[in-house]
Design a protein around this motif. Structure first.
Motif, mmCIF file in Angstrom:
data_model
loop_
_atom_site.group_PDB
_atom_site.id
_atom_site.type_symbol
_atom_site.label_atom_id
_atom_site.label_comp_id
_atom_site.label_asym_id
_atom_site.label_seq_id
_atom_site.Cartn_x
_atom_site.Cartn_y
_atom_site.Cartn_z
ATOM 1 N N ASP A 199 0.860 -1.190 0.000
ATOM 2 C CA ASP A 199 0.000 0.000 0.000
ATOM 3 C C ASP A 199 0.888 1.230 0.000
ATOM 4 O O ASP A 199 1.790 1.345 0.851
ATOM 5 C CB ASP A 199 -0.912 -0.007 1.232
ATOM 6 C CG ASP A 199 -2.034 1.009 1.159
ATOM 7 O OD1 ASP A 199 -2.287 1.539 0.063
ATOM 8 O OD2 ASP A 199 -2.668 1.274 2.203
ATOM 9 N N SER A 209 0.151 -0.011 -6.379
ATOM 10 C CA SER A 209 0.534 -0.859 -5.264
ATOM 11 C C SER A 209 -0.211 -2.184 -5.399
ATOM 12 O O SER A 209 -1.039 -2.354 -6.311
ATOM 13 C CB SER A 209 0.153 -0.190 -3.937
ATOM 14 O OG SER A 209 -1.272 -0.043 -3.863
ATOM 15 N N LYS A 210 0.048 -3.110 -4.484
ATOM 16 C CA LYS A 210 -0.703 -4.367 -4.484
ATOM 17 C C LYS A 210 -2.180 -4.097 -4.247
ATOM 18 O O LYS A 210 -3.057 -4.703 -4.872
ATOM 19 C CB LYS A 210 -0.156 -5.300 -3.408
ATOM 20 C CG LYS A 210 -0.820 -6.664 -3.377
ATOM 21 C CD LYS A 210 -0.192 -7.573 -2.325
ATOM 22 C CE LYS A 210 -0.859 -8.942 -2.308
ATOM 23 N NZ LYS A 210 -0.246 -9.826 -1.265
ATOM 24 N N ARG A 211 -2.472 -3.182 -3.336
ATOM 25 C CA ARG A 211 -3.867 -2.823 -3.052
ATOM 26 C C ARG A 211 -4.537 -2.252 -4.288
ATOM 27 O O ARG A 211 -5.683 -2.603 -4.612
ATOM 28 C CB ARG A 211 -3.880 -1.819 -1.902
ATOM 29 C CG ARG A 211 -5.246 -1.464 -1.346
ATOM 30 C CD ARG A 211 -5.082 -0.505 -0.186
ATOM 31 N NE ARG A 211 -6.348 0.113 0.206
ATOM 32 C CZ ARG A 211 -6.444 1.307 0.768
ATOM 33 N NH1 ARG A 211 -5.350 2.017 1.018
ATOM 34 N NH2 ARG A 211 -7.630 1.803 1.086
ATOM 35 N N HIS A 214 -5.334 -5.017 -6.970
ATOM 36 C CA HIS A 214 -6.569 -5.766 -6.752
ATOM 37 C C HIS A 214 -7.808 -4.920 -7.042
ATOM 38 O O HIS A 214 -8.804 -5.414 -7.579
ATOM 39 C CB HIS A 214 -6.606 -6.305 -5.327
ATOM 40 C CG HIS A 214 -5.612 -7.404 -5.067
ATOM 41 N ND1 HIS A 214 -5.561 -8.550 -5.833
ATOM 42 C CD2 HIS A 214 -4.624 -7.523 -4.130
ATOM 43 C CE1 HIS A 214 -4.592 -9.337 -5.379
ATOM 44 N NE2 HIS A 214 -4.012 -8.748 -4.357
ATOM 45 N N LYS A 236 -9.906 -9.040 -1.785
ATOM 46 C CA LYS A 236 -8.452 -9.009 -1.576
ATOM 47 C C LYS A 236 -7.963 -7.592 -1.278
ATOM 48 O O LYS A 236 -7.106 -7.391 -0.409
ATOM 49 C CB LYS A 236 -7.737 -9.571 -2.804
ATOM 50 C CG LYS A 236 -7.903 -11.063 -2.992
ATOM 51 C CD LYS A 236 -7.245 -11.529 -4.287
ATOM 52 C CE LYS A 236 -7.473 -13.020 -4.514
ATOM 53 N NZ LYS A 236 -6.900 -13.487 -5.798
ATOM 54 N N ALA A 237 -8.495 -6.611 -2.011
ATOM 55 C CA ALA A 237 -8.099 -5.229 -1.762
ATOM 56 C C ALA A 237 -8.536 -4.772 -0.376
ATOM 57 O O ALA A 237 -7.782 -4.119 0.356
ATOM 58 C CB ALA A 237 -8.683 -4.316 -2.834
ATOM 59 N N ILE A 240 -6.510 -5.797 2.715
ATOM 60 C CA ILE A 240 -5.320 -4.987 3.013
ATOM 61 C C ILE A 240 -5.704 -3.772 3.848
ATOM 62 O O ILE A 240 -5.028 -3.431 4.826
ATOM 63 C CB ILE A 240 -4.633 -4.561 1.699
ATOM 64 C CG1 ILE A 240 -4.134 -5.792 0.943
ATOM 65 C CG2 ILE A 240 -3.477 -3.593 1.979
ATOM 66 C CD1 ILE A 240 -3.633 -5.503 -0.456
ATOM 67 N N GLU A 241 -6.771 -3.112 3.477
ATOM 68 C CA GLU A 241 -7.279 -1.939 4.219
ATOM 69 C C GLU A 241 -8.742 -1.783 3.863
ATOM 70 O O GLU A 241 -9.076 -1.586 2.698
ATOM 71 C CB GLU A 241 -6.499 -0.685 3.859
ATOM 72 C CG GLU A 241 -7.096 0.619 4.381
ATOM 73 C CD GLU A 241 -7.258 0.628 5.902
ATOM 74 O OE1 GLU A 241 -8.417 0.632 6.369
ATOM 75 O OE2 GLU A 241 -6.230 0.620 6.591
ATOM 76 N N ASN A 242 -9.616 -1.853 4.865
ATOM 77 C CA ASN A 242 -11.054 -1.800 4.587
ATOM 78 C C ASN A 242 -11.727 -0.559 5.163
ATOM 79 O O ASN A 242 -12.951 -0.492 5.243
ATOM 80 C CB ASN A 242 -11.760 -3.060 5.112
ATOM 81 C CG ASN A 242 -11.688 -3.177 6.636
ATOM 82 O OD1 ASN A 242 -11.119 -2.321 7.310
ATOM 83 N ND2 ASN A 242 -12.248 -4.246 7.165
ATOM 84 N N ILE A 264 -7.121 4.540 -2.307
ATOM 85 C CA ILE A 264 -6.220 3.459 -2.723
ATOM 86 C C ILE A 264 -5.190 3.992 -3.705
ATOM 87 O O ILE A 264 -3.994 3.743 -3.571
ATOM 88 C CB ILE A 264 -7.018 2.314 -3.368
ATOM 89 C CG1 ILE A 264 -8.037 1.754 -2.376
ATOM 90 C CG2 ILE A 264 -6.077 1.222 -3.868
ATOM 91 C CD1 ILE A 264 -8.992 0.750 -2.976
ATOM 92 N N ASN A 324 -12.075 2.703 -1.364
ATOM 93 C CA ASN A 324 -12.835 1.623 -0.750
ATOM 94 C C ASN A 324 -14.341 1.736 -0.944
ATOM 95 O O ASN A 324 -15.043 0.719 -1.009
ATOM 96 C CB ASN A 324 -12.515 1.537 0.743
ATOM 97 C CG ASN A 324 -11.158 0.918 1.007
ATOM 98 O OD1 ASN A 324 -10.507 0.432 0.090
ATOM 99 N ND2 ASN A 324 -10.720 0.944 2.251
#
Length: 440
Positions: A199, A209-211, A214, A236-237, A240-242, A264, A324
């Motif tokens: 992230d 980023s990976k976030r 996704h 999946k995203a 990481i952070e919801n 994100i 998000n």
């Protein structure tokens, strides 16, 4: 074919510009050959920086905005607003084409050169992962602008040219939508194999980023009606952070602020200062909100005379590519299509807790439980309109749902975008066709 590599920062850039202009109008500049990590990071930052602000223009085509007839920039925007794509005034702002390929050029050059200069390490892997995603995302946005909505029945429809290499002898024929999507998904897979950063911090939120990977995949699968895959990638995203901005509290940041907990990636500028200052929010959008119990209304809009202006754009803090709030709505929409109603209701409830008053949250939850799946899908469409207003996604949503009729009144005359109108697919720019006969 003999490969002709052209450095981004060499004095011979003028020769490359002349040769490549025939097809994509790339304009690299500079005089320093990249050789260090900082050089390649600067190269990729250039690719990010030239990424176009196309979503701001797309919003003018939707049912979200009213064009101010007295705006000083009216002349540049009016033909976009009335869907006059056939013979726009010469002063009309152009939809981006070459600027997408400029971003792609920077990504391609990095991918071509970095291994030879720096070898294989965590830094080069991260740079390559971001370059793959920048190239994929640029092709994805081009495809969504200049091609119809993907479906099994039209996957062989023409899409856009794929730009994968740096080669002066390369031709750029239009590839099918299926070919372009296969290329995009292959690039995303390459990026996933290389990605090092889970992230990005807020100061680098424009980077992939990976976030973000996704979130990008979740939207791609949503647009292709691949519901299980869209649901999986959104989950999946969010793993990481919801977090979501709580509009019931003292939170001062808007959900689409690049420093908010739900941001994100903040690469796109969906509301440039020029468009923001020249428009009001359409009445049909304002009418969708409960102005008392929906806390988004007062945070998203402000009164301006007899109309409303959007608070969600007009400055660089409010850039947004993925956040998000959208992911929860992807969860809901995708889940409903694969008989997972409870997942959808939970996602909608989570979002509501951060957007509505406590009483309204309870009432909405009770009401939604009584709805059928088709009724819930209709609710999700309305909720996407409310939640993601003026964030540059409305045009794509209109295209992929039912391409409804839209009317814009301008200078006393009514202009109509008909239901399922061919203008839901934007024409290739005239200058692009002139430079690249392969587009015909």
């Amino acid at each position: 074919m003999k490969r002709k590599l052209i450095y981004l920062y060499i004095a011979m850039a003028g020769m490359f510009l002349h040769s490549c202009d025939k097809y994509l109008d790339i304009q690299p500049v500079g005089t320093v050959v990249p050789s260090t990590e900082s050089d390649f990071r600067a190269m990729l930052t250039s690719g990010y920086s030239v990424f176009p602000t196309h979503k701001s223009l797309l919003s003018l085509r939707t049912d979200e905005l009213l064009l101010d007839e007295y705006s000083t920039d009216m002349a540049y925007l009016k033909d976009i607003y009335i869907w006059n794509d056939q013979s726009p005034d010469p002063t009309t702002l152009s939809y981006p084409w070459g600027t997408f390929y400029k971003s792609i050029f920077y990504a391609n050059l990095l991918l071509t050169e970095i291994d030879d200069k720096l070898g294989d390490n965590e830094v080069t892997k991260q740079l390559k992962a971001e370059a793959y995603l920048l190239r994929a995302y640029s092709h994805f946005e081009l495809l969504n602008c200049y091609a119809p909505v993907y479906s099994e029945t039209n996957r062989q429809h023409k899409g856009i040219p794929i730009a994968q290499t740096i080669d002066l002898e390369q031709k750029f024929p239009v590839r099918t939508m299926e070919d372009v999507y296969a290329f995009i998904m292959n690039d995303i897979q390459h990026a996933e194999d290389l990605m090092q950063v889970v992230d990005q911090p807020s100061e680098h939120r424009y980077r992939f980023s990976k976030r973000a990977l996704h979130a990008f995949r979740a939207r791609l699968h949503l647009y292709r009606s691949e519901w299980a895959e869209a649901l999986s990638e959104a989950e999946k995203a969010l793993a990481i952070e919801n977090g979501l901005v709580n509009l019931n509290g003292d939170e001062v940041l808007l959900p689409n602020d690049f420093e908010s907990v739900e941001s994100i990636q903040a690469l796109d500028n969906p509301a440039t200062a020029q468009v923001h200052s020249s428009t009001y929010v359409a009445n049909n959008v304002i009418a969708l909100y409960d102005q008392v119990n929906d806390k988004r209304f007062a945070r998203y809009f402000e009164k301006s005379g007899g109309d409303y202006k959007s608070r969600k754009g007009g400055n660089s803090r409010l850039k947004v590519s993925f956040r998000n709030g959208e992911l929860y709505l992807i969860l809901a929409e995708a889940a409903l299509h694969i008989d997972r109603k409870e997942v959808a209701l939970e996602a909608l409830q989570t979002l509501a807790k951060h957007r509505l008053t406590e009483t309204a949250v309870t009432e909405q939850a009770a009401n939604l439980k009584m709805l059928s799946v088709p009724e819930l899908l209709s609710f999700v469409q309305l909720e996407r309109t409310r939640e993601l207003a003026l964030e540059g996604l409305r045009w794509y949503d209109l295209k992929r749902w039912d391409r409804p009729e839209i009317q814009h009144v301008f200078l006393g005359e009514t202009y109509t975008l008909n239901e399922d109108d061919p203008r839901y697919t934007i024409r290739y720019p005239r200058e692009a066709v002139e430079n690249n006969p392969e587009l015909l």
